[in-house]
Enzyme design. Structure first.
Site, PDB file in Angstrom:
ATOM      1  N   SER A  59      47.477-112.686 -94.264  1.00  0.00           N
ATOM      2  CA  SER A  59      47.705-113.018 -95.697  1.00  0.00           C
ATOM      3  C   SER A  59      48.177-114.488 -95.565  1.00  0.00           C
ATOM      4  CB  SER A  59      49.162-111.970 -95.881  1.00  0.00           C
ATOM      5  OG  SER A  59      50.221-112.059 -94.927  1.00  0.00           O
ATOM      6  N   SER A 114      45.928-115.596 -86.907  1.00  0.00           N
ATOM      7  CA  SER A 114      45.368-114.544 -85.915  1.00  0.00           C
ATOM      8  C   SER A 114      45.757-114.845 -84.463  1.00  0.00           C
ATOM      9  CB  SER A 114      43.669-114.545 -85.793  1.00  0.00           C
ATOM     10  OG  SER A 114      43.285-113.751 -84.912  1.00  0.00           O
ATOM     11  N   GLY A 115      46.300-113.881 -83.739  1.00  0.00           N
ATOM     12  CA  GLY A 115      46.727-113.985 -82.260  1.00  0.00           C
ATOM     13  C   GLY A 115      48.226-114.490 -82.167  1.00  0.00           C
ATOM     14  N   SER A 116      48.807-114.638 -83.390  1.00  0.00           N
ATOM     15  CA  SER A 116      50.168-114.917 -83.424  1.00  0.00           C
ATOM     16  C   SER A 116      51.364-113.928 -82.886  1.00  0.00           C
ATOM     17  CB  SER A 116      50.680-115.384 -84.757  1.00  0.00           C
ATOM     18  OG  SER A 116      50.703-114.549 -85.621  1.00  0.00           O
ATOM     19  N   GLY A 117      50.710-112.269 -82.879  1.00  0.00           N
ATOM     20  CA  GLY A 117      51.565-111.542 -82.234  1.00  0.00           C
ATOM     21  C   GLY A 117      51.765-110.358 -83.536  1.00  0.00           C
ATOM     22  N   LYS A 118      51.268-110.530 -84.419  1.00  0.00           N
ATOM     23  CA  LYS A 118      51.703-109.639 -85.892  1.00  0.00           C
ATOM     24  C   LYS A 118      51.448-108.242 -85.396  1.00  0.00           C
ATOM     25  CE  LYS A 118      48.251-111.222 -88.418  1.00  0.00           C
ATOM     26  NZ  LYS A 118      47.613-112.132 -87.466  1.00  0.00           N
ATOM     27  N   GLY A 134      35.046-120.376 -91.771  1.00  0.00           N
ATOM     28  CA  GLY A 134      35.987-119.997 -92.838  1.00  0.00           C
ATOM     29  C   GLY A 134      37.233-119.250 -91.683  1.00  0.00           C
ATOM     30  N   ARG A 159      39.976-112.088 -99.577  1.00  0.00           N
ATOM     31  CA  ARG A 159      41.371-112.214 -98.851  1.00  0.00           C
ATOM     32  C   ARG A 159      42.500-111.716 -99.932  1.00  0.00           C
ATOM     33  NH1 ARG A 159      41.438-115.309 -93.544  1.00  0.00           N
ATOM     34  NH2 ARG A 159      39.863-116.354 -93.766  1.00  0.00           N
TER      35      ARG A 159
HETATM   36  N1  PPS Z   1      37.361-115.764 -91.004  1.00  0.00           N
HETATM   37  C1  PPS Z   1      38.259-114.992 -90.585  1.00  0.00           C
HETATM   38  N2  PPS Z   1      39.749-115.521 -90.584  1.00  0.00           N
HETATM   39  C2  PPS Z   1      40.697-114.967 -90.009  1.00  0.00           C
HETATM   40  N3  PPS Z   1      40.429-113.633 -89.278  1.00  0.00           N
HETATM   41  C3  PPS Z   1      39.312-113.186 -89.196  1.00  0.00           C
HETATM   42  C4  PPS Z   1      38.238-113.794 -89.502  1.00  0.00           C
HETATM   43  N4  PPS Z   1      37.235-113.087 -89.407  1.00  0.00           N
HETATM   44  C5  PPS Z   1      37.419-111.966 -88.827  1.00  0.00           C
HETATM   45  N5  PPS Z   1      39.073-112.068 -88.459  1.00  0.00           N
HETATM   46  C6  PPS Z   1      39.623-111.136 -87.894  1.00  0.00           C
HETATM   47  O1  PPS Z   1      40.281-110.162 -88.980  1.00  0.00           O
HETATM   48  C7  PPS Z   1      41.716-110.051 -88.848  1.00  0.00           C
HETATM   49  C8  PPS Z   1      42.322-110.284 -90.181  1.00  0.00           C
HETATM   50  O2  PPS Z   1      42.378-109.411 -91.033  1.00  0.00           O
HETATM   51  P1  PPS Z   1      43.257-109.522 -92.296  1.00  0.00           P
HETATM   52  O3  PPS Z   1      43.087-108.600 -93.060  1.00  0.00           O
HETATM   53  O4  PPS Z   1      44.769-109.736 -91.563  1.00  0.00           O
HETATM   54  O5  PPS Z   1      43.128-111.024 -93.163  1.00  0.00           O
HETATM   55  S1  PPS Z   1      43.806-111.499 -94.358  1.00  0.00           S
HETATM   56  O6  PPS Z   1      44.910-111.189 -94.432  1.00  0.00           O
HETATM   57  O7  PPS Z   1      42.828-111.120 -95.370  1.00  0.00           O
HETATM   58  O8  PPS Z   1      43.489-113.156 -94.201  1.00  0.00           O
HETATM   59  C9  PPS Z   1      42.074-110.706 -87.688  1.00  0.00           C
HETATM   60  O9  PPS Z   1      42.798-110.299 -87.075  1.00  0.00           O
HETATM   61  P2  PPS Z   1      44.131-110.709 -86.136  1.00  0.00           P
HETATM   62  O10 PPS Z   1      43.568-111.443 -85.109  1.00  0.00           O
HETATM   63  O11 PPS Z   1      44.875-109.301 -85.800  1.00  0.00           O
HETATM   64  O12 PPS Z   1      44.917-111.553 -87.280  1.00  0.00           O
HETATM   65  C10 PPS Z   1      40.722-111.510 -87.037  1.00  0.00           C
HETATM   66  O13 PPS Z   1      40.506-110.544 -85.825  1.00  0.00           O
HETATM   67  N1  ADP Z   2      55.481-111.932 -77.752  1.00  0.00           N
HETATM   68  C1  ADP Z   2      54.353-112.115 -76.982  1.00  0.00           C
HETATM   69  N2  ADP Z   2      54.471-112.705 -75.786  1.00  0.00           N
HETATM   70  C2  ADP Z   2      53.146-112.985 -75.073  1.00  0.00           C
HETATM   71  N3  ADP Z   2      51.971-112.348 -75.578  1.00  0.00           N
HETATM   72  C3  ADP Z   2      52.063-111.621 -76.635  1.00  0.00           C
HETATM   73  C4  ADP Z   2      53.289-111.658 -77.542  1.00  0.00           C
HETATM   74  N4  ADP Z   2      52.934-110.889 -78.520  1.00  0.00           N
HETATM   75  C5  ADP Z   2      51.511-110.648 -78.632  1.00  0.00           C
HETATM   76  N5  ADP Z   2      51.284-110.980 -77.693  1.00  0.00           N
HETATM   77  C6  ADP Z   2      49.543-111.146 -77.157  1.00  0.00           C
HETATM   78  O1  ADP Z   2      49.012-112.036 -77.804  1.00  0.00           O
HETATM   79  C7  ADP Z   2      47.505-111.443 -78.101  1.00  0.00           C
HETATM   80  C8  ADP Z   2      47.414-111.477 -79.781  1.00  0.00           C
HETATM   81  O2  ADP Z   2      48.444-110.294 -80.241  1.00  0.00           O
HETATM   82  P1  ADP Z   2      48.230-109.720 -81.669  1.00  0.00           P
HETATM   83  O3  ADP Z   2      49.414-108.581 -81.804  1.00  0.00           O
HETATM   84  O4  ADP Z   2      46.942-108.873 -81.585  1.00  0.00           O
HETATM   85  O5  ADP Z   2      48.307-110.744 -82.698  1.00  0.00           O
HETATM   86  P2  ADP Z   2      47.706-110.776 -84.038  1.00  0.00           P
HETATM   87  O6  ADP Z   2      47.909-109.362 -84.467  1.00  0.00           O
HETATM   88  O7  ADP Z   2      48.727-111.542 -84.825  1.00  0.00           O
HETATM   89  O8  ADP Z   2      46.370-111.141 -84.344  1.00  0.00           O
HETATM   90  C9  ADP Z   2      47.437-110.165 -77.602  1.00  0.00           C
HETATM   91  O9  ADP Z   2      46.870-110.189 -76.410  1.00  0.00           O
HETATM   92  C10 ADP Z   2      48.858-109.941 -77.148  1.00  0.00           C
HETATM   93  O10 ADP Z   2      49.011-109.074 -76.081  1.00  0.00           O
END
Ligand code: PPS
Ligand code: ADP
Length: 207
Positions: free
Chosen positions: A111, A39-43, A160, A84
Site C-alpha cells: 500500500s 516488500s521484504g520489510s516483514g509485513k 515499477g 494498486r
Molecule cells: N512491481 C512490484 N512492486 C511491488 N511488489 C511487487 C511488484 N511485483 C510483484 N510484487 C510482489 O507483490 C507483492 C505486493 O503486493 P501488494 O498487493 O501488497 O502490493 S500493493 O499494495 O498493491 O502495492 C510483494 O509482496 P511482499 O514482498 O510481501 O510485499 C511482491 O512480492
Molecule cells: N523481524 C524480523 N527479523 C529478521 N528477519 C525478518 C523479520 N521479519 C521478517 N523477516 C524475514 O524477512 C523476509 C521478508 O519478510 P516478509 O514478512 O515476507 O516481508 P513482507 O511481507 O513485507 O514482504 C523473510 O525472509 C522473513 O523471514
C-alpha cells in the site's frame, strides 16, 4: 430502508444482529490493523505473529495478505498506480466487513500511496483503523530479498518495483511505527506484542 450508492434502486437492508451483538459474543471489538511497508520489510511475518499472539489471548483475527489476495480476489490486477489503488480499495472494503463482523482484521499490503491508505482509513470510524508502518530501510529489505524480486528490479527485469523505480510514501500520522533499534530489527514476536499492547490500551481486546 434507505437508498444508497451511485445507482438508483439500490437500498441498504439493516439486520437486527449488528456489530455490538457480535462483539459481545466474541468479547473483542472489530477493527482493522493495516500494516504498510516495503516488500521484504516483514509485513507478512508480523501479521502472522500478531494473529498468533491474539489467538493465544483467545481473540479472533484474520489476515488479509496482499500477496495471497493477488492469487484470487485481486488476480486481475497488476502494479500500475491505478491497479494498486483498486487493490487497496478492495482490500479496504473487505477489511471493513471483517471489522463489522467483530474480527481484528490484519491487512498486510505494501500500500505504497498515502491517498489509497487514507481512503481505507475513512471507511471506518476514527479509532478503528490502526495504521502500522514497517519502517525498515530499503537496504535491509533489499539485502533480505526473500523472493529475489529486488535483484530482478535492479536488473530492469521488473518495472515499477516499489522502492526502486516506483515510490513508497511513508505515513505521516500512523498509530504505530515499527523500526530498528540501534540498527537491529526487533523480533516479529516483539513487534507483534507492541501492537497487542496498543490494542489492549485502546480497549479492542474486550467487548
Ligand atoms: N512491481 C512490484 N512492486 C511491488 N511488489 C511487487 C511488484 N511485483 C510483484 N510484487 C510482489 O507483490 C507483492 C505486493 O503486493 P501488494 O498487493 O501488497 O502490493 S500493493 O499494495 O498493491 O502495492 C510483494 O509482496 P511482499 O514482498 O510481501 O510485499 C511482491 O512480492
Ligand atoms: N523481524 C524480523 N527479523 C529478521 N528477519 C525478518 C523479520 N521479519 C521478517 N523477516 C524475514 O524477512 C523476509 C521478508 O519478510 P516478509 O514478512 O515476507 O516481508 P513482507 O511481507 O513485507 O514482504 C523473510 O525472509 C522473513 O523471514
Amino acid at each position: 430502508m434507505s437508498a444508497v450508492g451511485n445507482g438508483n434502486n439500490i437500498f441498504w437492508h439493516n439486520c437486527p444482529v449488528g456489530k455490538p451483538e457480535r462483539e459481545k459474543l466474541l468479547n473483542q471489538k472489530g477493527c482493522v490493523v493495516w500494516i504498510t511497508g516495503l516488500s521484504g520489510s516483514g509485513k507478512s511475518t508480523v501479521a502472522c505473529s500478531l494473529s498468533r499472539e491474539l489467538y493465544a489471548l483467545g481473540k479472533i483475527s484474520y489476515v488479509l495478505d496482499g500477496d495471497n489476495l493477488r492469487h484470487g480476489l485481486n488476480k486481475d490486477l497488476g502494479f500500475k498506480a491505478e491497479d494498486r489503488a483498486e487493490n487497496i480499495r478492495r482490500v479496504g472494503e473487505v477489511a471493513k466487513l471483517f471489522a463489522d463482523a467483530g474480527l481484528i482484521c490484519i491487512a498486510s499490503l505494501i500500500s505504497p500511496y498515502r491517498r489509497d491508505r487514507d481512503f481505507c482509513r475513512q471507511l471506518l470510524p476514527e479509532p478503528n483503523f490502526i495504521e502500522v508502518f514497517m519502517n525498515m530501510p530499503l537496504e535491509l529489505c533489499e539485502a533480505r530479498d526473500a523472493k529475489g524480486l529486488y535483484k530482478l528490479a535492479r536488473e530492469g527485469k521488473i518495472k515499477g518495483f516499489t522502492g526502486i523505480d516506483d515510490p513508497y510514501e511513508p505515513p505521516l500520522n500512523c498509530e504505530i511505527e515499527l523500526r530498528q533499534n540501534d540498527g537491529v530489527c526487533p523480533t516479529p514476536c516483539d513487534m507483534a506484542k507492541q501492537i497487542v499492547t496498543f490494542l489492549e490500551e485502546k480497549g479492542f481486546l474486550q467487548a
